[in-house]
Design a protein around this motif. Structure first.
Motif, PDB file in Angstrom:
ATOM      1  N   VAL A  64     -20.598  -2.145 -31.869  1.00 46.65           N
ATOM      2  CA  VAL A  64     -21.257  -0.912 -31.149  1.00 46.65           C
ATOM      3  C   VAL A  64     -22.637  -1.405 -30.515  1.00 46.65           C
ATOM      4  O   VAL A  64     -22.827  -0.890 -29.389  1.00 46.65           O
ATOM      5  N   ILE A 111     -19.896   5.659 -26.769  1.00 44.02           N
ATOM      6  CA  ILE A 111     -18.899   4.945 -27.471  1.00 44.02           C
ATOM      7  C   ILE A 111     -18.135   5.823 -28.337  1.00 44.02           C
ATOM      8  O   ILE A 111     -18.773   6.791 -29.127  1.00 44.02           O
ATOM      9  N   VAL A 150     -22.473   7.674 -29.911  1.00 47.48           N
ATOM     10  CA  VAL A 150     -21.489   7.129 -30.707  1.00 47.48           C
ATOM     11  C   VAL A 150     -20.878   8.370 -31.291  1.00 47.48           C
ATOM     12  O   VAL A 150     -21.580   9.304 -32.095  1.00 47.48           O
TER      13      VAL A 150
END
Length: 159
Positions: free
Chosen positions: A67, A75, A99
């Motif tokens: 990541v 993401i 994320v």
């Protein structure tokens, strides 16, 4: 561009009749996105194929490293539900990225799975939320620092 990392978990489990059990198989994400006519720019990368109960600290470090190293600012991580919150908490130190972790309580191969909805919901969340780490499950976006899986209720809840 949304970077999608797959790690396994129930979402990718398939039934192996000869063994009479489910095992983590190839990621279902690319097929789900294709079959649902999703055109948001994305790239799918399989990091691992593990049940989340089998993930180690080294596995979590590898997820964090992938990541952090990604050029994408948005993401999505597919993950098993049993330790999803633990991995989300490990990702919390990564700055400047949105994320979103999601998974499924039933394998994507089953007719009544929550996989397709959760992936679509998480993909939308990854495109619209401000930077941070989130758990997106069953129509809710949750802060992993105050979230747990309620096994009896079959959902994630805020603490």
């Amino acid at each position: 561009m949304i970077e999608i990392f797959t790690t396994g978990g129930t979402i990718d489990k398939v039934y192996f009749d000869a063994l009479s059990e489910y095992q983590v198989g190839p990621s279902a994400v690319a097929a789900i996105l294709r079959d649902n006519n999703v055109h948001a720019p994305h790239r799918v990368t399989q990091l691992m194929r593990k049940d989340s109960l089998e993930l180690t600290d080294d596995d979590r470090a590898a997820i964090c490293q992938a990541v952090a190293a990604s050029e994408a600012a948005r993401i999505l991580v597919t993950h098993g539900t049993d330790t999803m919150v633990e991995t989300a908490r490990a990702l919390a130190g990564i700055e400047g990225k949105t994320v979103v972790l999601t998974g499924a309580l039933q394998p994507a191969t089953l007719k009544h799975s929550d996989a397709e909805f959760n992936i679509g919901f998480a993909l939308a969340a990854a495109q619209t939320l401000s930077p941070g780490v989130y758990v997106a499950m069953n129509g809710q976006v949750l802060d992993p620092s105050r979230t747990r899986k309620d096994r009896e209720a079959g959902r994630f809840v805020a603490d």
